[in-house]
Structures are given as structure tokens and as C-alpha cells.
Design a protein around this motif. Structure first.
Motif, short mmCIF file in Angstrom:
data_model
loop_
_atom_site.label_atom_id
_atom_site.label_comp_id
_atom_site.label_asym_id
_atom_site.label_seq_id
_atom_site.Cartn_x
_atom_site.Cartn_y
_atom_site.Cartn_z
N GLN A 82 0.78 -1.40 0.05
CA GLN A 82 0.01 -0.02 -0.15
C GLN A 82 0.81 1.26 0.19
N TYR A 83 1.98 1.25 0.77
CA TYR A 83 2.88 2.24 0.72
C TYR A 83 3.36 2.73 -0.55
N ILE A 84 4.00 1.42 -1.09
CA ILE A 84 4.44 1.57 -2.54
C ILE A 84 3.47 2.43 -3.56
N MET A 85 2.26 1.75 -3.66
CA MET A 85 1.06 2.29 -4.39
C MET A 85 1.03 4.04 -4.17
N ARG A 86 1.09 4.38 -2.81
CA ARG A 86 0.86 5.58 -2.67
C ARG A 86 2.15 6.35 -3.19
N MET A 87 3.35 5.75 -3.09
CA MET A 87 4.77 6.38 -3.56
C MET A 87 4.68 6.31 -5.39
N GLU A 88 4.08 5.62 -5.69
CA GLU A 88 3.86 5.28 -7.37
C GLU A 88 3.10 6.64 -7.69
N SER A 89 1.91 7.06 -7.01
CA SER A 89 1.12 8.10 -7.53
C SER A 89 1.90 9.35 -7.56
N GLN A 90 2.78 9.31 -6.25
CA GLN A 90 3.50 10.67 -6.08
C GLN A 90 4.65 10.56 -7.20
N ILE A 91 5.33 9.55 -7.67
CA ILE A 91 6.16 9.52 -8.72
C ILE A 91 5.45 9.93 -10.16
N LYS A 92 4.20 9.68 -10.09
CA LYS A 92 3.76 10.12 -11.54
C LYS A 92 3.61 11.69 -11.54
N GLY A 93 2.97 12.09 -10.40
CA GLY A 93 2.95 13.62 -10.31
C GLY A 93 4.30 14.36 -10.33
N LEU A 94 5.44 13.62 -9.95
CA LEU A 94 6.61 14.21 -10.21
C LEU A 94 7.12 14.35 -11.97
N ARG A 95 6.65 13.34 -12.46
CA ARG A 95 6.65 13.47 -14.02
C ARG A 95 6.02 14.55 -14.77
N SER A 96 4.93 14.96 -13.89
CA SER A 96 4.26 15.96 -14.80
C SER A 96 4.90 17.53 -14.31
N LYS A 97 5.29 17.49 -13.24
CA LYS A 97 6.24 18.46 -12.74
C LYS A 97 7.50 18.69 -13.37
N PHE A 98 8.20 17.60 -13.80
CA PHE A 98 9.25 17.87 -14.68
C PHE A 98 8.75 18.26 -16.08
N ARG A 99 7.86 17.87 -16.75
CA ARG A 99 7.44 18.49 -18.03
C ARG A 99 7.08 19.99 -17.90
N GLN A 100 6.29 20.55 -16.70
CA GLN A 100 5.96 21.77 -16.49
C GLN A 100 7.21 22.36 -16.56
N ILE A 101 8.31 21.92 -15.71
CA ILE A 101 9.44 22.80 -15.63
C ILE A 101 10.31 22.88 -17.09
N GLU A 102 10.24 21.85 -17.96
CA GLU A 102 10.66 21.96 -19.25
C GLU A 102 9.89 23.18 -19.94
N SER A 103 8.55 23.11 -19.93
CA SER A 103 7.87 24.32 -20.54
C SER A 103 8.29 25.72 -20.27
N ASP A 104 8.55 25.73 -19.08
CA ASP A 104 8.76 27.26 -18.41
C ASP A 104 9.89 27.23 -17.54
N ARG A 105 11.07 26.89 -17.81
CA ARG A 105 12.26 26.88 -17.07
C ARG A 105 12.38 28.14 -16.12
N LYS A 106 12.21 29.18 -16.71
CA LYS A 106 12.55 30.46 -16.26
C LYS A 106 11.63 30.95 -15.23
N THR A 107 10.55 30.68 -15.33
CA THR A 107 9.60 31.37 -14.39
C THR A 107 9.17 30.36 -13.26
N LEU A 108 9.09 29.28 -13.39
CA LEU A 108 8.83 28.33 -12.29
C LEU A 108 10.32 27.57 -11.77
#
Length: 448
Positions: A82-108
Motif C-alpha cells: 500500500q505504501y508503494i502504491m502511494r509512492m507510485e502516484s507521487q512519482i507520476k506527479g513528479l513526471r508532470s512536474k518535470f514536464r512543466q519545468i521543461e515548458s517554463d524553466r525561467k518562471t517556475l
């Protein structure tokens, strides 16, 4: 005609080592101490004490313990999953954060970097959990393999135990016992060849006393009688078994009508035979009725330290029993203080026959009789041995040299028990047993 030596004593230390859960029933040896045959039988309470049963219980307990361990591991694995499942969802959220950082490096970049750092810190505890998860998975796999192996062993044991039920084993033991008794019935009286021991059964009482079992009793009757001191006492303690005697658990106490003299009493066929204090009277006391059945004087027998053994203690009259019956050993003025042997009628105490020896009773240590032969010891000495034997069958004597260990340096009682094939001794406040080796001649059908 075949000649062998035999040792039949329930207390002997056998060189044969039976399998676990079995005990030595009896054995026979030749004159050199080599084993001729040994009979082993299951211990009592076979169902609870045999080796296969114990092994089965141990294996079942081990499987139960493993099952409990697996249950704990499963619970822990579910929690970690169960703990790993929760961590997996957090890791997926990190992927979106990385993509967001790529799109706007300077401001965010600053804001997202801090948020990413926080997420990474929260994921740090996941590393040891994953490591433990892998270890638990490996352990569960090992447990499963071991349980499969144990299941095979259990099935084998159950099949083997099913092949021999208790009733069948009991019948086999009884058959062996009957065969052994038939073999023993062919043995004639034996000649003493060797004394081994002692085995210290208990330490109790004063320096002087007597203890005994009944050689005429059935195999299931193992009562022990205990008489402390050599004078001024008339209390006899009874124990139901040797184990109760060792534990000090009395079953009954008898208050004799007359005090005894010496330590040389004997129990024979349910009655106690002893020398009445300050007299040459022999008393027969029945344990069943709690009363004196018969008493009779030994004519001319010395008493009250007139003709004792070397150690004294009013040991003038020595009552004995062997394969041939009841005996009294004493000394008289008519025989110049030398030992007199009389065979007695156990019921009436009348003298059946008498033999006069030429050995001074005052010079003798304790003595005992086996198959009608009186053996005299120097048991008051450290280097004790049997050095004189008088045969009532041939009315002859011989000098012998059979050593035995006087462990506690002062023997005040030494009596042979024909049922146990053992010497009961009271050695300076210690109750001891000696094993005896007898030389036998086996009767064959050609000799009858």
C-alpha cells in the motif's frame, strides 16, 4: 550343556545403546563380560514418549511456527505494498512536474525545484522499505520450499506410524517378555563371578540402617522398605516404588511391636523378618495384617554384640533370602563363635537344616547368600572384596578374590535380592546398589 554368564539387574548400566524411546529389558553376558543377548522394549507410556511421536510433534510445531511467521510477513508485505502504491502516484506527479519545468524553466524553476526537493525527501524512507520487501519475498520463498519438504517428511512419518499401532507393539513386547522368561527358567543357580558399582540411589538417614525390596513380589510390585539405625527403633517406612523412595514420598508407616537389633533384616513374600532387640528371637511381621505372625528363638545363637560382624552394631543375627528360600546367619558358643548357617521355614521359622563353618563371625564383614552359597566380605575396609565362600550344597568352603568398591568407607548392610540380581547396601548413610555377574549352566533337553 552350554555355559554362560548373565547379568540381570534393572539398575545395571548396559553397554548396549538402544534407539531413542526404547529401554533395555534384560541381557546376558559370558564370563568375560561379552554380551550374549540383549532385549530392548519400548518405554512405558509408548504413545506419549516414543521417538517417532516426539519427532512428529516437533515437526508439527515447526510448521505451525512457520505458518505464523508467513502470516506476519504477509501482513507486513500488504502494508508495504500500500505504501508503494502511494509512492507510485507521487512519482507520476513528479513526471508532470518535470514536464512543466521543461515548458517554463525561467518562471517556475525556483518554485518547482523546492517542491521537487520536498517530494524527493518524502521518498527517502521508501528505499529501506523496498530493500526489506525484497528480503521478505526471498524469505517467504524459502519458507514455502521448507514447508513442502516438511510435508513430505510428515507424510512419511504418518505412514510409518500407521504401520504399527500400539496394540501390535504391546503384543510384540509381551511375546519377547515370555520368551525371555522361558529362557531364564532354564538357568540353574549361579556362582558369583563379579560385583560392579555401586550406584548411589539416595543419601539419607544415619550412618547405619537397612533398605530392601521383596524378591518374591510380582514384577509390578516394586515397594521399598526403609529401616533407619541399628537399635532402639521400630518404625518402618514404605514407598510404593523406587522413584517414590528417591523422592521421599512415603506411602505408609509401620510401627513394629518390638524394636529391632542390627541392620540385617529381610522382606520375603510380604513379611518382614528381623531380630528382636536384646534377644535371639526372630520375628515375622506381616505387612498385610500389620501384626506379628510368628516369632521363634534361634537356639544358642549369640546376640547383643556377643558375635557381631567386625563393625559391631548388634549385627549378631543376619536374616537373608535367595533363590532357595530364607536363611539365618549367626554364631554360637558350641561352634566356638564361628559362623552358623541355618535354612528356615518362612512360615513357622523352624530350622530346616544347619551348617557349621570354621570362619569366625567377629572377623567377618557383611555377608550375603546367593543360591545357597554364603559369601563373606571385608566390607569395613576401603579395599573391600569377597574373600570367603561356603557352599551349603557341598558343605565345603573356598577362598575367593572378588573386589567391589566401598565408596563411602563403612558398609553396615549388604543383602542379595534374587529378583533384581543385585546387592542392596547401606554405606555410611548412602543407599547403594551393586550389580552382580553370576556363572550359570543352562539346562538343555539332553540334560533333563
Amino acid at each position: 550343556m552350554i555355559v554362560i554368564s548373565s547379568v540381570l539387574n534393572p539398575f545395571s548400566v548396559s553397554t548396549i545403546r538402544p534407539k531413542e524411546g526404547w529401554q533395555v529389558y534384560s541381557s546376558a553376558q559370558d564370563a568375560d563380560g561379552r554380551c550374549i543377548c540383549t532385549v530392548v522394549a519400548p518405554e512405558q507410556n509408548l504413545c506419549s514418549r516414543d521417538a517417532k511421536g516426539r519427532q512428529l510433534r516437533q515437526l508439527l510445531e515447526k510448521v505451525q511456527n512457520m505458518s505464523q511467521s508467513i502470516e506476519v510477513l504477509n501482513l507486513r508485505t500488504q502494508r508495504d505494498f500500500q505504501y508503494i502504491m502511494r509512492m507510485e502516484s507521487q512519482i507520476k506527479g513528479l513526471r508532470s512536474k518535470f514536464r512543466q519545468i521543461e515548458s517554463d524553466r525561467k518562471t517556475l524553476v525556483n518554485k518547482n525545484f523546492q517542491e521537487l526537493q520536498g517530494k524527493m525527501e518524502s521518498l527517502q524512507p521508501l528505499i529501506p522499505v523496498l530493500e526489506q520487501y525484497k528480503a521478505d519475498a526471498k524469505l517467504i520463498s524459502q519458507f514455502k520450499e521448507e514447508i513442502r519438504n516438511l510435508s513430505g517428511v510428515l507424510m512419511g512419518i504418518q505412514e510409518e506410524m500407521g504401520a504399527y499401532d500400539y496394540e501390535e507393539l504391546q503384543q510384540r513386547v509381551l511375546n519377547l517378555e515370555n520368551r525371555l522368561r522361558n529362557c531364564m527358567s532354564k538357568l540353574t543357580c549361579g556362582k558369583l563371578m563379579k560385583i560392579t558399582g555401586p550406584q548411589t540411589v539416595k543419601t539419607s538417614g544415619t550412618r547405619f540402617g537397612a533398605w530392601m525390596t521383596d524378591p518374591q513380589a510380582s514384577p509390578k510390585n516394586n515397594r521399598v522398605w526403609y529401616m533407619d539405625s541399628y537399635t532402639n527403633n521400630k518404625i518402618v517406612k514404605e514407598y510404593k516404588s523406587m522413584a517414590d523412595f528417591v523422592a521421599g514420598v512415603e506411602s505408609r508407616t509401620y510401627n513394629l511391636p518390638f524394636k529391632w537389633a542390627g541392620t540385617n533384616h529381610v522382606v520375603y513374600n510380604g513379611s518382614l523378618y528381623y531380630n528382636k532387640m536384646q534377644s535371639n528371637i526372630i520375628v515375622r511381621y506381616s505387612f498385610e495384617t500389620g501384626r506379628v505372625v510368628t516369632q521363634r528363638a534361634l537356639e544358642s545363637a549369640g546376640f547383643h554384640n556377643v558375635y557381631p560382624y567386625t563393625w559391631g552394631g548388634f549385627s549378631d543375627i543376619d536374616m537373608m533370602a535367595d533363590e532357595l528360600g530364607l536363611w539365618a546367619v549367626y554364631a554360637t558358643n558350641q561352634n566356638a563363635g564361628n559362623i552358623v548357617i541355618s535354612q528356615l521355614n518362612p512360615d513357622t521359622l523352624q530350622i530346616l537344616n544347619t551348617w557349621n563353618t570354621e570362619y569366625s563371625k567377629r572377623n567377618a564383614g557383611e555377608s550375603f547368600i546367593i543360591c545357597g552359597t554364603l559369601y563373606i566380605t571385608n566390607s569395613h575396609l576401603t579395599g573391600a572384596k569377597v574373600y570367603y565362600a561356603y557352599s551349603t550344597k557341598t558343605s565345603t568352603y573356598e577362598y575367593t578374590d572378588i573386589p567391589f568398591h566401598n565408596q563411602y568407607f563403612h558398609m553396615s548392610m549388604l543383602d542379595y535380592n534374587a529378583r533384581d540380581r543385585a546387592l542392596y547396601g547401606w554405606n555410611n548413610g548412602h543407599q547403594v546398589l551393586f550389580n552382580v555377574t553370576l556363572f550359570h549352566i543352562i539346562k538343555t533337553e539332553d540334560d533333563s
